[in-house]
Design a protein around this motif. Structure first.
Motif, mmCIF file in Angstrom:
data_model
loop_
_atom_site.group_PDB
_atom_site.id
_atom_site.type_symbol
_atom_site.label_atom_id
_atom_site.label_comp_id
_atom_site.label_asym_id
_atom_site.label_seq_id
_atom_site.Cartn_x
_atom_site.Cartn_y
_atom_site.Cartn_z
ATOM 1 N N GLN A 192 4.998 10.280 -0.140
ATOM 2 C CA GLN A 192 5.215 11.678 0.207
ATOM 3 C C GLN A 192 4.802 12.511 -0.998
ATOM 4 O O GLN A 192 5.395 12.400 -2.072
ATOM 5 C CB GLN A 192 6.673 11.938 0.555
ATOM 6 C CG GLN A 192 6.913 13.351 0.995
ATOM 7 C CD GLN A 192 8.322 13.580 1.504
ATOM 8 O OE1 GLN A 192 9.136 12.679 1.546
ATOM 9 N NE2 GLN A 192 8.606 14.792 1.880
ATOM 10 N N ARG A 247 2.014 13.504 3.722
ATOM 11 C CA ARG A 247 2.053 12.117 3.265
ATOM 12 C C ARG A 247 0.645 11.607 2.997
ATOM 13 O O ARG A 247 -0.285 11.928 3.723
ATOM 14 C CB ARG A 247 2.706 11.221 4.309
ATOM 15 C CG ARG A 247 4.159 11.563 4.548
ATOM 16 C CD ARG A 247 4.849 10.541 5.396
ATOM 17 N NE ARG A 247 5.128 9.315 4.678
ATOM 18 C CZ ARG A 247 6.141 9.136 3.841
ATOM 19 N NH1 ARG A 247 6.958 10.129 3.602
ATOM 20 N NH2 ARG A 247 6.333 7.982 3.256
ATOM 21 N N ASN A 254 -1.381 8.128 2.878
ATOM 22 C CA ASN A 254 -1.297 6.752 3.347
ATOM 23 C C ASN A 254 -2.505 5.985 2.833
ATOM 24 O O ASN A 254 -3.634 6.432 2.992
ATOM 25 C CB ASN A 254 -1.285 6.709 4.880
ATOM 26 C CG ASN A 254 -0.242 7.642 5.450
ATOM 27 O OD1 ASN A 254 0.935 7.488 5.220
ATOM 28 N ND2 ASN A 254 -0.695 8.648 6.181
ATOM 29 N N SER A 285 2.563 4.190 1.645
ATOM 30 C CA SER A 285 2.648 5.589 2.034
ATOM 31 C C SER A 285 3.474 6.337 0.987
ATOM 32 O O SER A 285 4.545 5.872 0.576
ATOM 33 C CB SER A 285 3.301 5.693 3.408
ATOM 34 O OG SER A 285 3.362 7.022 3.831
#
Length: 66
Positions: free
Chosen positions: A10, A16, A18, A8
């Motif tokens: 940011q 975010r 993933n 994951s």
């Protein structure tokens, strides 16, 4: 024991990216409010933490019309 992969990142505040073995998804929202996740497989999830040990989640799957 099977091997798994999940990462994951940011990419912006409140956004975010993933990645796992089969798909990727983008999650928007902060800690104190609803989160919306859009997956590459067509799944859309809206979730929200509620006070105490409670939580709420609604998941929908994109229908295939052809």
């Amino acid at each position: 024991m099977p091997l798994t992969f999940r990462k994951s990142f940011q990419i912006l505040p409140g956004v975010r990216l993933n990645i796992n073995r089969r798909s990727w998804s983008v999650t928007t929202g902060g800690r104190h409010g609803p989160k919306r996740t859009h997956s590459s497989t067509g799944r859309r999830t809206t979730s929200m933490d509620l006070p105490g040990p409670f939580g709420w989640r609604k998941t929908t799957k994109r229908s295939r019309r052809g």
